[in-house]
Write an enzyme that holds these catalytic residues in place. Sequence first.
Site, PDB file in Angstrom:
ATOM      1  N   ARG A 224       0.715  -1.110   0.085  1.00 57.85           N
ATOM      2  CA  ARG A 224      -0.122  -0.150   0.105  1.00 57.85           C
ATOM      3  C   ARG A 224       0.839   1.205   0.024  1.00 57.85           C
ATOM      4  O   ARG A 224       1.763   1.280   0.481  1.00 57.85           O
ATOM      5  CB  ARG A 224      -0.870   0.104   1.034  1.00 57.85           C
ATOM      6  CG  ARG A 224      -2.104  -1.080   1.229  1.00 57.85           C
ATOM      7  CD  ARG A 224      -3.015  -0.567   0.118  1.00 57.85           C
ATOM      8  NE  ARG A 224      -4.319  -1.447   0.192  1.00 57.85           N
ATOM      9  CZ  ARG A 224      -4.406  -2.460  -0.527  1.00 57.85           C
ATOM     10  NH1 ARG A 224      -3.475  -2.838  -1.521  1.00 57.85           N
ATOM     11  NH2 ARG A 224      -5.165  -3.317  -0.548  1.00 57.85           N
ATOM     12  N   HIS A 272      -0.950   0.051  -9.809  1.00 56.34           N
ATOM     13  CA  HIS A 272      -1.638  -0.647  -8.916  1.00 56.34           C
ATOM     14  C   HIS A 272      -2.261  -2.029  -9.741  1.00 56.34           C
ATOM     15  O   HIS A 272      -3.400  -2.301  -9.652  1.00 56.34           O
ATOM     16  CB  HIS A 272      -2.968  -0.120  -8.122  1.00 56.34           C
ATOM     17  CG  HIS A 272      -3.077  -0.779  -6.959  1.00 56.34           C
ATOM     18  ND1 HIS A 272      -3.650   0.141  -5.749  1.00 56.34           N
ATOM     19  CD2 HIS A 272      -3.142  -2.126  -6.590  1.00 56.34           C
ATOM     20  CE1 HIS A 272      -3.882  -1.212  -4.942  1.00 56.34           C
ATOM     21  NE2 HIS A 272      -3.764  -2.291  -5.334  1.00 56.34           N
TER      22      HIS A 272
HETATM   23  P1  NAP Z   1      -1.960 -11.910   4.723  1.00 61.39           P
HETATM   24  O1  NAP Z   1      -1.880 -12.820   4.463  1.00 61.39           O
HETATM   25  O2  NAP Z   1      -2.916 -11.273   5.724  1.00 61.39           O
HETATM   26  O3  NAP Z   1      -0.297 -11.563   5.321  1.00 61.39           O
HETATM   27  C1  NAP Z   1      -0.120 -10.432   6.042  1.00 61.39           C
HETATM   28  C2  NAP Z   1       1.563 -10.639   6.529  1.00 61.39           C
HETATM   29  O4  NAP Z   1       1.940  -9.627   7.056  1.00 61.39           O
HETATM   30  C3  NAP Z   1       1.414 -12.004   7.520  1.00 61.39           C
HETATM   31  O5  NAP Z   1       2.528 -12.695   7.316  1.00 61.39           O
HETATM   32  C4  NAP Z   1       1.703 -11.007   8.875  1.00 61.39           C
HETATM   33  O6  NAP Z   1       2.426 -11.691  10.006  1.00 61.39           O
HETATM   34  C5  NAP Z   1       2.317  -9.946   8.399  1.00 61.39           C
HETATM   35  N1  NAP Z   1       2.279  -8.788   9.322  1.00 61.39           N
HETATM   36  C6  NAP Z   1       1.316  -8.008   9.687  1.00 61.39           C
HETATM   37  N2  NAP Z   1       1.411  -7.198  10.571  1.00 61.39           N
HETATM   38  C7  NAP Z   1       2.642  -7.376  10.788  1.00 61.39           C
HETATM   39  C8  NAP Z   1       3.786  -6.329  11.488  1.00 61.39           C
HETATM   40  N3  NAP Z   1       3.122  -5.579  12.341  1.00 61.39           N
HETATM   41  N4  NAP Z   1       5.091  -6.762  11.769  1.00 61.39           N
HETATM   42  C9  NAP Z   1       5.452  -7.927  10.853  1.00 61.39           C
HETATM   43  N5  NAP Z   1       4.546  -8.563   9.921  1.00 61.39           N
HETATM   44  C10 NAP Z   1       3.238  -8.366   9.836  1.00 61.39           C
HETATM   45  O7  NAP Z   1      -1.717 -10.607   3.637  1.00 61.39           O
HETATM   46  P2  NAP Z   1      -1.751 -10.995   1.995  1.00 61.39           P
HETATM   47  O8  NAP Z   1      -2.793 -11.729   1.433  1.00 61.39           O
HETATM   48  O9  NAP Z   1      -0.136 -11.824   1.949  1.00 61.39           O
HETATM   49  O10 NAP Z   1      -1.663  -9.543   1.448  1.00 61.39           O
HETATM   50  C11 NAP Z   1      -0.696  -8.764   1.756  1.00 61.39           C
HETATM   51  C12 NAP Z   1      -1.342  -7.262   1.101  1.00 61.39           C
HETATM   52  O11 NAP Z   1      -0.721  -7.198  -0.133  1.00 61.39           O
HETATM   53  C13 NAP Z   1      -2.691  -6.756   1.277  1.00 61.39           C
HETATM   54  O12 NAP Z   1      -2.975  -6.304   2.457  1.00 61.39           O
HETATM   55  C14 NAP Z   1      -2.745  -5.609   0.126  1.00 61.39           C
HETATM   56  O13 NAP Z   1      -2.566  -4.453   1.117  1.00 61.39           O
HETATM   57  C15 NAP Z   1      -1.361  -5.960  -0.735  1.00 61.39           C
HETATM   58  N6  NAP Z   1      -1.890  -6.467  -2.211  1.00 61.39           N
HETATM   59  C16 NAP Z   1      -1.437  -5.657  -3.062  1.00 61.39           C
HETATM   60  C17 NAP Z   1      -1.932  -5.967  -4.340  1.00 61.39           C
HETATM   61  C18 NAP Z   1      -1.237  -5.061  -5.688  1.00 61.39           C
HETATM   62  O14 NAP Z   1      -1.853  -5.478  -6.567  1.00 61.39           O
HETATM   63  N7  NAP Z   1      -0.480  -4.161  -5.500  1.00 61.39           N
HETATM   64  C19 NAP Z   1      -2.859  -7.219  -4.736  1.00 61.39           C
HETATM   65  C20 NAP Z   1      -3.158  -7.837  -3.580  1.00 61.39           C
HETATM   66  C21 NAP Z   1      -2.732  -7.440  -2.369  1.00 61.39           C
HETATM   67  P3  NAP Z   1       1.835 -12.956  10.704  1.00 61.39           P
HETATM   68  O15 NAP Z   1       1.954 -14.246   9.344  1.00 61.39           O
HETATM   69  O16 NAP Z   1       2.767 -13.338  11.803  1.00 61.39           O
HETATM   70  O17 NAP Z   1       0.444 -12.804  11.062  1.00 61.39           O
HETATM   71  C1  GLV Z   2      -5.158  -4.896  -4.235  1.00 62.78           C
HETATM   72  O1  GLV Z   2      -4.795  -4.105  -3.821  1.00 62.78           O
HETATM   73  C2  GLV Z   2      -5.863  -5.991  -3.172  1.00 62.78           C
HETATM   74  O2  GLV Z   2      -5.690  -5.668  -1.962  1.00 62.78           O
HETATM   75  O3  GLV Z   2      -6.270  -7.164  -3.560  1.00 62.78           O
END
Ligand code: NAP
Ligand code: GLV
Length: 309
Positions: A224, A272
């Site tokens: 983000r 994005h």
């Molecule tokens: P997720 O499965 O919820 O994973 C989040 C990870 O971050 C977990 O490993 C968590 O640790 C860690 N985390 C959270 N808070 C933390 C902190 N304070 N310190 C250290 N580690 C922390 O999320 P995801 O599905 O992988 O997605 C991640 C993000 O990608 C989304 O929230 C979104 O903003 C972004 N995204 C971007 C796009 C794009 O097109 N650019 C597309 C999709 C998603 P734990 O495992 O220990 O809980």
């Molecule tokens: C994209 O940014 C998503 O959160 O899926």
Amino acid sequence: MSILIINQGRYLGHWVTALTERRPGLDVRVYPDAGSPDEIEFALAWNHPLGAFKEFPNLKCIASTGAGVDHILRDPELPAQVQVTRIVDDNLTQDMATFVVAQVLNHMRDLHGYKAAQNTSSWKQKRYLRTQDVTIGVMGMGVLGSHTALQLSQLGFKVLGWSRSAKLLEGIGAYAGPEELDAFLSSSNILICLLPLTKETANILNKQTFEKLPQDAFVINVARGEHLVEEDLIEMLDKGHLSGASLDVFRTEPLPEEHPFWSHPKINVTPHIASVTDPASAVSQVLENYDRLRNGEDLLNLVSRTKGY
Ligand code: NAP
Ligand code: GLV
């Protein structure tokens, strides 16, 4: 029961098509044409107008159309009883890994630099990085971060992951919590941000973080825009501590025309698109949760409103 689609800034017409094709006759409404507010128990949202959910007294579930839920949880008037879900989808996961791999390889061979050189007919060979020359640090080892880390590791990179709780994955160095952040950063020649946006992670890509990275480190932010302190990035690039950055997400989207990132020679901008939910692929989990809500069952891909992800 009906499904209310509510969004700003992203076309969600494909969701209407996917929902009604998969389940003909489903009552799908698109905000602000919500009909009787009492009838709305389930909403599908991306970047809704803040405060809008309080119009629906019987709302029980808000499903994000993406992996992130910061756009929902940032609403100060989010009804207390509402459950929030997100998308976890193989295509979304693989698309993110592919995009990050492309950015990493692009950086190592300076392909953007050669494209710029082509524009001035400049023939200048430069040294390039090999797989064994770089260690890649992935911040956020959740669904997207873990898969991306594993794919990079399979390509032969040394990969480290940092998360709240340590993730023990074969071949990936595990770091966890604020106490292990400095050690993680000091070894990361390429830093990838795949954290959710929460109170703890906002502004985490700042000057102090960048200073702890090795000289000439490269930063990839696909999480983000609010993770990044923009002026700190520019300062560290201009000072020569960082060699470059690839940014897919921004504090203001679309990125304003006059923004300095557009013309910075060391910054690659994408709009994005690192990984975009395909409704045709993700619609079944939304409908599954719709059915579960009607049957009083536990929902899939539920978010912790306390943790913020
Ligand atoms: P997720 O499965 O919820 O994973 C989040 C990870 O971050 C977990 O490993 C968590 O640790 C860690 N985390 C959270 N808070 C933390 C902190 N304070 N310190 C250290 N580690 C922390 O999320 P995801 O599905 O992988 O997605 C991640 C993000 O990608 C989304 O929230 C979104 O903003 C972004 N995204 C971007 C796009 C794009 O097109 N650019 C597309 C999709 C998603 P734990 O495992 O220990 O809980
Ligand atoms: C994209 O940014 C998503 O959160 O899926």
